[in-house]
Design an enzyme around this catalytic site. Structure first.
Site, PDB file in Angstrom:
ATOM      1  CG  HIS A  44      -1.997  -1.061   1.083  1.00  0.00           C
ATOM      2  ND1 HIS A  44      -1.805  -2.331   1.564  1.00  0.00           N
ATOM      3  CD2 HIS A  44      -3.216  -1.058   0.499  1.00  0.00           C
ATOM      4  CE1 HIS A  44      -2.879  -3.066   1.300  1.00  0.00           C
ATOM      5  NE2 HIS A  44      -3.743  -2.323   0.650  1.00  0.00           N
ATOM      6  CD1 TRP A 225     -18.674 -18.163  14.338  1.00  0.00           C
ATOM      7  CD2 TRP A 225     -17.578 -19.832  13.349  1.00  0.00           C
ATOM      8  NE1 TRP A 225     -18.041 -18.884  15.320  1.00  0.00           N
ATOM      9  CE2 TRP A 225     -17.370 -19.919  14.753  1.00  0.00           C
ATOM     10  CE3 TRP A 225     -16.985 -20.784  12.519  1.00  0.00           C
ATOM     11  CZ2 TRP A 225     -16.587 -20.918  15.330  1.00  0.00           C
ATOM     12  CZ3 TRP A 225     -16.203 -21.777  13.108  1.00  0.00           C
ATOM     13  CH2 TRP A 225     -16.011 -21.836  14.493  1.00  0.00           C
TER      14      TRP A 225
END
Lengths: 335, 335
Positions: A44, A225
């Site tokens: 980045h 999850w």
């Protein structure tokens, strides 16, 4: 090749001026891309510059646009990024959240229609340098399946928390994916497997094989999850508070743009003098640092410790930059 | 055995009155323990009641104490829980954060010296019922090693995000550990392995074997190094903002008490009318829900969906309660 901080700043500044940024903005952009590279986040930082220029050439990033306030109530504000450069918008909104925090104890800016902020930790450091705590996050295009689903429909939605600290700020800067696709690709190039599952293969099985994961970009959320649910609520917060685009809407474009972000800053000095603050932080750092390590010789780090060590090293020695990337940047500035 | 909601409320109310809680507090406690049980979180509902009473008998939870404000600046406040019951303190501080949000757009209460809030989602629902977004978290005693370390020095620090929604609130309520020790014990009792790594064995290897993990409680943070860092910064925020105990300090007591928590509420209606809010949320839910599932017949859920379905079922049919737990509670109320 090794590039010094000074040289990188100069080359990038000239590049951005050539692309018609004002001197002030060119300076800011050069500084943020350079600092991210020094901190070891080249993906980045310097490596991203050609793509950033590509987005400008395609008109996806509007160099003259700036974020502006569209709504305000007490300690919270909504801003529209008008598709300006993500770094410029994020810097402005972080500054505004800092101002609001100093006025109200805590402040928030919700920003819509912006572009990639590059390294999220940049703005965490900006807040910490102003003696503020920050909680910042952004949505992204879809790149992970929601838990139990086949296709990528949730973003890796980077999440930043920073805490000002005299002996080096504490900065958590993490995507909700276990590994970034950039990191997975690094393993592929080295011919290595990931140390843990990083995404789904073509048989819909979790895999640590870079080739298998990269054939169809379906990353794995941290905590399975749990990260899936965290990604969804971060997208909801950013979308709802900014009245901006959700990951669902962002997915309509081939290239990621028009994303939504949240900047929360808190100014702890209204309650706690600096001395007590530092004592409380050091207590936590000492306790976690002083643990015996599993692998003798290894060290446990506090969030942000390694990137600040990396920065110090690169400031002194220069930073290794991929030669073809550097050539591309030089070419762009001479075009 | 199946217990109806009404019966559970009544039995618990009488129990808490017997233990000298005011009628108002006994009602609140009975309601929160019952609701958590109905939602399927018995571990922090009915199963926890005997332990809660044990803490009262030991004087760790002070039944007459209440949280009180100790500092205030604009939209943020610091409260001291005076070691009162966690549920009572958390309810009060959530209410106060809601009030601050409605006044300032966003509000925060940092609470120190409190006790376990039981199910964190309780307060997320409370905020959502008042049309507020909430971001809530707590620190805990140490139960996971920081990444790379041998001993447990960081907490699983439950983290809650809620978003008000007409068709059922969105509530993320997650500990930073991949599995709770309660859940790991459930697998042990069933003689099953965990589906993924859940902690460290005695050889300092990651394990999915409940027996091996439970022999020395060293849980695994979600996302390995990422959850480790997230746990550390949440502890720093809660400690620093409340000037309360960190996980390091909490570890000095055998039983977990005097913990620190943060309650942030945001009132989105100051910017966005309810209709647009709901539209933006449904857009995200539809997109993630409509994904094809990996296992045919399975469904993808939004955060909080399953617990609200479980609640509806239990309200209609009654909820299965472990017989020895229920007997223990009846015995306590007749003592």
């Amino acid at each position: 090749m090794l590039i010094t901080e000074n040289n990188m700043q100069k080359v990038l500044y000239n590049l951005f001026v050539k692309y018609k940024f004002t001197s002030e903005k060119a300076h800011l952009l050069a500084n943020v891309f350079t600092e991210s590279t020094l901190a070891g986040i080249s993906s980045h930082g310097i490596n991203r510059v050609p793509l950033f220029i590509g987005y400008i050439e395609k008109g996806i990033i509007r160099i003259d646009s700036e974020a502006e306030q569209v709504a305000s109530f007490g300690s919270i504000e909504r801003w529209d990024g008008n598709l300006g450069p993500g770094i410029v918008n994020a810097t402005k909104c972080t500054n505004r959240a800092i101002e609001l925090a100093k006025q109200h104890g805590m402040g928030m800016v919700a920003l819509r229609n912006t572009n990639h902020w590059m390294r999220g930790g940049t703005y965490g450091l900006q807040a910490a340098n102003a003696n503020c705590i920050s909680i910042l996050f952004t949505n992204t295009k879809p790149n992970m399946p929601p838990w139990g689903g086949k296709d990528s429909r949730i973003g890796n939605n980077p999440f930043v928390v920073s805490i000002p600290r005299k002996k080096g700020h504490v900065v958590l800067d993490m995507a909700i994916s276990q590994f970034s696709f950039g990191k997975i690709n690094d393993y592929r190039l080295k011919g290595e497997k990931l140390p843990y599952h990083g995404g789904w293969d073509n048989n819909n099985e979790l895999s640590n094989d870079p080739d298998k994961i990269l054939s169809k970009e379906r990353g794995l959320p941290i905590g399975y999850w749990k990260g899936s649910a965290l990604s969804i609520v971060l997208d909801m917060l950013a979308t709802l508070l900014s009245a901006g685009n959700s990951t669902a809407k962002i997915s309509a474009n081939d290239l990621e743009t028009g994303i939504s972000q949240v900047y929360i800053c808190i100014y702890p000095e209204v309650f706690t003098d600096e001395g007590l603050q530092q004592k409380l932080i050091e207590e936590i750092i000492d306790y976690t640092h002083n643990v015996e390590s599993i692998n003798p010789g290894d060290q446990v780090y506090y969030p942000g410790e390694r990137s600040s060590q990396t920065r110090a090293k690169h400031l002194k020695e220069g930073v290794a930059v991929n030669e073809s990337i550097w050539k591309k940047i030089i070419l762009l500035s001479e075009k």
